[in-house]
Scaffold this motif. Sequence first.
Motif: not given
Length: 316
Positions: A211, A213-215, A218-221, A224, A270
């Motif tokens: 993924d 697409t995390g901004r 954010s946790q997704a950012y 990554e 991760t």
Amino acid sequence: MSADLHQRVAAAILQQLETADPSTWSPPWHGADPLPRNALTGKRYRGLNILALWAAAQARGYADPRWATYRQWAALGAQVRRGERGTSVIFYKDLPTSPALAKGIPGTDDASPRFVARAAHVFNAAQVDGAQDLALPPPSETVDPPIVFTAFVRATGAIIRENGTRACYVPKIDTILLPPRSAFHSPEGYAATFAHELVHWTGARHRLARDLTGRFGSQAYAAEELVAELGAAFVLADLGVARAPHPDHAAYCAAWASLLRSEPRALATTASEASRAVDYLAALQVGRTTRDALSRDTDPLDQSTDSAGRFIQAAA
């Protein structure tokens, strides 16, 4: 048991992240330590185990990358010294296949896990008497950039554009953007930033499909970015190149602390994704056909070029 180990390693690194000064503290994945490997089998550790062993080496001042269990050291004719404390690692043990599954009986669930996580305690060569001395290779020459890293990057076939002031991977055009080499204070800093973006490059949907697409914030950012940070460290350690902190090191430390507080298993996830990224990049070293075999689909931008010649092959 594996969940406890995940939480233990995450808690140890989280404590360092929260109590150390990010401007001066160096996480265990920075520096010049080689990848830890098993003294008996010669195999390198992977994922979260790398971080656990690097963290222990940093805390106790170990410079030798060899680790093994008590019995493995004994098999090598060495003896763990009395009172030495082991470091926990995770290994996966294959489960025996059920007779029904082995015979192909209809209705047998062939999707059930066939391995189980187990804990082991390993000891560094510095904790052992009788371990054969290991002559560590000298640090890589600080050429611009290190020759071995140049060859590694070139073999990936990644498209690079060197200009501007910001380093980033742009999925829309499948291109890594980098400042010119003269903008970096050292060859190691250039290699670290380059490797960081190269790991992002592996996450494209037609490669490992992470993924991306995390901004920001954010946790997704944050996740990554941690994948890229760890993957870059694993790549450079494997090549014998010293790892330098990312320019946004302090800001990243705060983001990673927030991520690990909310989800302790994020570190294991991760680290595993970072090892996958390194495996992907390593596979490209033996031929371009490997990339085609590993790709999930074909992106027409993967073969894009710039008619004005502004896009160049990596490290050309």
